[in-house]
Design a protein around this motif. Structure first.
Motif, PDB file in Angstrom:
ATOM      1  N   ILE A 280      57.438  -0.159  20.444  1.00  0.00           N
ATOM      2  CA  ILE A 280      56.692   0.609  19.442  1.00  0.00           C
ATOM      3  C   ILE A 280      55.199   0.567  19.733  1.00  0.00           C
ATOM      4  CG2 ILE A 280      56.008   0.652  17.012  1.00  0.00           C
ATOM      5  CD1 ILE A 280      58.906  -0.306  16.368  1.00  0.00           C
ATOM      6  N   TYR A 281      54.667  -0.625  20.003  1.00  0.00           N
ATOM      7  CA  TYR A 281      53.226  -0.733  20.217  1.00  0.00           C
ATOM      8  C   TYR A 281      52.800  -0.154  21.564  1.00  0.00           C
ATOM      9  CZ  TYR A 281      52.400  -3.322  15.941  1.00  0.00           C
ATOM     10  OH  TYR A 281      52.275  -3.668  14.616  1.00  0.00           O
ATOM     11  N   ALA A 282      53.661  -0.214  22.554  1.00  0.00           N
ATOM     12  CA  ALA A 282      53.340   0.430  23.834  1.00  0.00           C
ATOM     13  C   ALA A 282      53.208   1.935  23.651  1.00  0.00           C
ATOM     14  CB  ALA A 282      54.416   0.111  24.868  1.00  0.00           C
ATOM     15  N   ARG A 283      54.103   2.509  22.856  1.00  0.00           N
ATOM     16  CA  ARG A 283      54.046   3.957  22.603  1.00  0.00           C
ATOM     17  C   ARG A 283      52.838   4.301  21.744  1.00  0.00           C
ATOM     18  NH1 ARG A 283      53.540   8.138  23.771  1.00  0.00           N
ATOM     19  NH2 ARG A 283      54.804  10.005  23.530  1.00  0.00           N
ATOM     20  N   LEU A 284      52.499   3.442  20.785  1.00  0.00           N
ATOM     21  CA  LEU A 284      51.310   3.679  19.973  1.00  0.00           C
ATOM     22  C   LEU A 284      50.045   3.649  20.824  1.00  0.00           C
ATOM     23  CD1 LEU A 284      52.109   1.609  16.751  1.00  0.00           C
ATOM     24  CD2 LEU A 284      51.572   4.058  16.813  1.00  0.00           C
ATOM     25  N   ALA A 285      49.994   2.755  21.814  1.00  0.00           N
ATOM     26  CA  ALA A 285      48.825   2.695  22.697  1.00  0.00           C
ATOM     27  C   ALA A 285      48.612   4.022  23.401  1.00  0.00           C
ATOM     28  CB  ALA A 285      49.007   1.565  23.719  1.00  0.00           C
ATOM     29  N   SER A 286      49.685   4.593  23.917  1.00  0.00           N
ATOM     30  CA  SER A 286      49.600   5.888  24.581  1.00  0.00           C
ATOM     31  C   SER A 286      49.188   6.986  23.597  1.00  0.00           C
ATOM     32  CB  SER A 286      50.942   6.227  25.218  1.00  0.00           C
ATOM     33  OG  SER A 286      50.953   7.529  25.748  1.00  0.00           O
ATOM     34  N   ALA A 287      49.766   6.964  22.396  1.00  0.00           N
ATOM     35  CA  ALA A 287      49.483   8.006  21.399  1.00  0.00           C
ATOM     36  C   ALA A 287      48.025   7.962  20.952  1.00  0.00           C
ATOM     37  CB  ALA A 287      50.412   7.839  20.200  1.00  0.00           C
ATOM     38  N   TYR A 288      47.494   6.767  20.697  1.00  0.00           N
ATOM     39  CA  TYR A 288      46.098   6.668  20.270  1.00  0.00           C
ATOM     40  C   TYR A 288      45.144   7.084  21.388  1.00  0.00           C
ATOM     41  CZ  TYR A 288      47.175   4.364  15.830  1.00  0.00           C
ATOM     42  OH  TYR A 288      47.617   4.096  14.550  1.00  0.00           O
ATOM     43  N   ALA A 289      45.513   6.803  22.643  1.00  0.00           N
ATOM     44  CA  ALA A 289      44.674   7.248  23.756  1.00  0.00           C
ATOM     45  C   ALA A 289      44.633   8.768  23.813  1.00  0.00           C
ATOM     46  CB  ALA A 289      45.203   6.680  25.069  1.00  0.00           C
ATOM     47  N   HIS A 290      45.770   9.414  23.553  1.00  0.00           N
ATOM     48  CA  HIS A 290      45.813  10.877  23.514  1.00  0.00           C
ATOM     49  C   HIS A 290      44.916  11.427  22.408  1.00  0.00           C
ATOM     50  CE1 HIS A 290      48.751  12.190  26.486  1.00  0.00           C
ATOM     51  NE2 HIS A 290      49.480  11.124  26.198  1.00  0.00           N
ATOM     52  N   GLN A 291      44.715  10.646  21.372  1.00  0.00           N
ATOM     53  CA  GLN A 291      43.871  11.075  20.253  1.00  0.00           C
ATOM     54  C   GLN A 291      42.422  10.642  20.440  1.00  0.00           C
ATOM     55  OE1 GLN A 291      45.670   9.560  16.681  1.00  0.00           O
ATOM     56  NE2 GLN A 291      47.355  11.021  16.748  1.00  0.00           N
ATOM     57  N   GLN A 293      41.179   7.638  20.726  1.00  0.00           N
ATOM     58  CA  GLN A 293      40.863   6.461  19.920  1.00  0.00           C
ATOM     59  C   GLN A 293      41.057   5.217  20.782  1.00  0.00           C
ATOM     60  OE1 GLN A 293      42.130   6.456  15.703  1.00  0.00           O
ATOM     61  NE2 GLN A 293      43.214   8.378  16.138  1.00  0.00           N
ATOM     62  N   PRO A 294      40.112   4.965  21.704  1.00  0.00           N
ATOM     63  CA  PRO A 294      40.318   3.905  22.706  1.00  0.00           C
ATOM     64  C   PRO A 294      40.476   2.509  22.120  1.00  0.00           C
ATOM     65  CG  PRO A 294      38.047   4.716  22.737  1.00  0.00           C
ATOM     66  CD  PRO A 294      38.828   5.650  21.880  1.00  0.00           C
ATOM     67  N   GLU A 295      39.757   2.198  21.047  1.00  0.00           N
ATOM     68  CA  GLU A 295      39.855   0.850  20.486  1.00  0.00           C
ATOM     69  C   GLU A 295      41.257   0.582  19.963  1.00  0.00           C
ATOM     70  OE1 GLU A 295      36.840   0.149  17.619  1.00  0.00           O
ATOM     71  OE2 GLU A 295      35.167   0.345  19.054  1.00  0.00           O
ATOM     72  N   GLN A 332      51.408   2.244  29.398  1.00  0.00           N
ATOM     73  CA  GLN A 332      50.077   1.758  29.761  1.00  0.00           C
ATOM     74  C   GLN A 332      49.412   2.729  30.742  1.00  0.00           C
ATOM     75  OE1 GLN A 332      49.388  -1.800  32.428  1.00  0.00           O
ATOM     76  NE2 GLN A 332      48.856  -2.741  30.462  1.00  0.00           N
ATOM     77  N   ALA A 333      50.189   3.250  31.691  1.00  0.00           N
ATOM     78  CA  ALA A 333      49.651   4.226  32.640  1.00  0.00           C
ATOM     79  C   ALA A 333      49.181   5.485  31.916  1.00  0.00           C
ATOM     80  CB  ALA A 333      50.707   4.571  33.683  1.00  0.00           C
ATOM     81  N   ALA A 334      49.988   5.960  30.966  1.00  0.00           N
ATOM     82  CA  ALA A 334      49.603   7.143  30.196  1.00  0.00           C
ATOM     83  C   ALA A 334      48.328   6.876  29.402  1.00  0.00           C
ATOM     84  CB  ALA A 334      50.740   7.550  29.267  1.00  0.00           C
ATOM     85  N   MET A 335      48.222   5.683  28.862  1.00  0.00           N
ATOM     86  CA  MET A 335      47.025   5.321  28.097  1.00  0.00           C
ATOM     87  C   MET A 335      45.783   5.345  28.980  1.00  0.00           C
ATOM     88  SD  MET A 335      46.062   1.652  26.343  1.00  0.00           S
ATOM     89  CE  MET A 335      45.738   0.954  27.992  1.00  0.00           C
ATOM     90  N   TYR A 336      45.844   4.681  30.138  1.00  0.00           N
ATOM     91  CA  TYR A 336      44.675   4.625  31.022  1.00  0.00           C
ATOM     92  C   TYR A 336      44.305   6.009  31.551  1.00  0.00           C
ATOM     93  CZ  TYR A 336      44.555  -0.487  31.171  1.00  0.00           C
ATOM     94  OH  TYR A 336      44.427  -1.817  30.843  1.00  0.00           O
ATOM     95  N   ARG A 337      45.307   6.827  31.817  1.00  0.00           N
ATOM     96  CA  ARG A 337      45.007   8.174  32.315  1.00  0.00           C
ATOM     97  C   ARG A 337      44.236   8.971  31.266  1.00  0.00           C
ATOM     98  NH1 ARG A 337      49.771   9.831  32.741  1.00  0.00           N
ATOM     99  NH2 ARG A 337      49.792  11.450  31.142  1.00  0.00           N
ATOM    100  N   GLN A 338      44.658   8.857  30.009  1.00  0.00           N
ATOM    101  CA  GLN A 338      43.971   9.579  28.944  1.00  0.00           C
ATOM    102  C   GLN A 338      42.590   9.004  28.659  1.00  0.00           C
ATOM    103  OE1 GLN A 338      44.899  12.416  27.469  1.00  0.00           O
ATOM    104  NE2 GLN A 338      46.678  12.454  28.827  1.00  0.00           N
TER     105      GLN A 338
END
Length: 411
Positions: A280-291, A293-295, A332-338
């Motif tokens: 759940i939190y891994a997916r949230l990390a990616s979702a917030y990066a798409h929005q 919201q880096p923090e 995590q990769a999706a998060m860093y890319r965004q």
């Protein structure tokens, strides 16, 4: 950029319906309309075990008194006597029985692994077919007799899905939906067990439908999975079904609903298993990066990394969650890319690749798609072309309609 989470009036109404889910059990009409319509509830016995190995093969469907159906009944009888067997042990017992019948044969060379798994998955359906041809009403099969077979069959079904057996699974799953729907609606001491198995069956069906881009059907099966998770009083199953629903909305590009359902899954995070919490939190990390919201994205990534169990296979939800560190590193990769960190994205997806070596695993296609996105972000176009060729080859062998569409969108 990840779309805004602002919902339109229609979307708000639809999501409120999703959140409330279904107030009563469905009618017994849950056959997927587009999963091989020729699959009836009671298939002829000689189609239940369609293994053919030629005149010198180990077993054939017409091989006499000891045909595969008879061996199946032997195997399931042994399983009933040993309820503690898991699917690995049952798989070995089936092989042992085959070797006893044909001691000179090398079973591993004659019957592929997917054949053994399909064999185990078909056993409950075979029992219903046996009842039909013997004149015994299927309704007379009591839960205590049948549920242990489904408890063995469901793990085999999950393994089929992740080991290139989706086509086989599509032939089996309608019978599971029909039979377990009946058992889950009959008040008994095992009703919750039946509901839990039915929730998993709906999740499997949702994955199959999603692969064919039948998103409406997939969403309905996810909602059914949540309903039966509630009936089973199993928060892990409910959370996993919400994750499936979130993923289906995302693949259907209904991003606002996807994020809302993900937040709903987050509300379970303190009450579910560590593996589910990590997912759940891994997916949230990616979702917030798409929005953008880096923090929040980095905070969720840290939570996912810290809580993710070192041995995912020991987690209580692993059977239907089927999550290892691939999910962790892919998000995590999706998060860093965004977040504009392509080198970190490449490093993360490289780590993810260590967990999907089997080319038949559906996540192997996801892995290559993530790699291509990372190489494009790194402006390594030559490398991305090489990866595209590998991806097209893999999709030609194992791909689904959804994989083709996603690959075209990346292109």
């Amino acid at each position: 950029m990840y779309p805004s989470t602002t919902l339109s009036n229609n979307q708000t109404q639809e999501y409120s319906q999703t959140e409330n889910l279904i107030e009563k059990p469905p009618e017994n009409s849950s056959f997927p309309k587009n999963l091989l319509q020729q699959n009836t509830l009671y298939s002829p016995i000689n189609t239940l075990f369609p293994f053919q190995y030629g005149t010198q093969g180990v077993v054939q469907s017409n091989s006499g008194s000891l045909d595969l159906f008879t061996i199946g009944i032997m195997a399931l009888t042994m399983h009933q006597q040993q309820h503690q067997w898991d699917v690995n042990e049952l798989e070995q017992k089936v092989k042992d029985v085959l070797e006893e019948v044909h001691p000179e044969a090398q079973i591993q060379q004659r019957m592929p692994r997917s054949g053994i798994l399909g064999f185990i998955a078909r056993m409950p359906v075979a029992l219903y077919s046996f009842a039909k041809v013997s004149g015994q009403p299927a309704a007379s099969l009591v839960a205590e007799e049948v549920l242990p077979l489904y408890a063995a069959g469901i793990p085999a079904c999950w393994r089929l899905y992740y080991e290139s057996g989706q086509a086989e699974l599509e032939r089996i799953i309608p019978g599971y939906l029909s039979h377990l729907s009946v058992l889950a609606h009959v008040p008994s001491t095992l009703q919750k067990n039946a509901a839990a198995l039915l929730s998993q069956t709906h999740q499997l069906t949702a994955l199959l439908e999603q692969g064919h881009e039948n998103f409406g059907r997939a969403i309905e099966h996810c909602k059914q999975a949540i309903l039966y998770g509630q009936l089973a009083e199993d928060l892990n199953l409910q959370a996993m079904a919400l994750i499936r629903l979130q993923d289906t909305y995302y693949e259907n590009r209904r991003f606002a609903q996807s994020f809302q359902v993900l937040r709903q899954a987050e509300s379970f995070s303190k009450e579910v298993s560590p593996l589910l919490q990590g997912r759940i939190y891994a997916r949230l990390a990616s979702a917030y990066a798409h929005q953008s919201q880096p923090e929040l994205a980095l905070r969720c990534n840290d939570v996912a990394q810290n809580i993710f169990p070192s041995n995912p296979g020991n987690d209580v939800s692993f059977l239907y969650n089927h999550t290892d560190r691939f999910i962790l590193y892919a998000n995590q990769a999706a998060m860093y890319r965004q977040l504009g960190q392509p080198k970190s994205a490449w490093d993360a997806i490289t780590k993810a690749g260590e967990f999907v070596s089997n080319p038949a695993n559906p996540r192997r296609i996801d892995f290559l798609q993530y790699q291509i996105q990372a190489t494009i972000a790194l402006n390594s176009l030559e490398q991305s072309c090489i990866l595209f060729e590998a991806l097209i080859s893999l999709i030609a062998q194992f791909g689904r309609e959804l994989d083709m569409v996603n690959t075209y969108n990346i292109y």
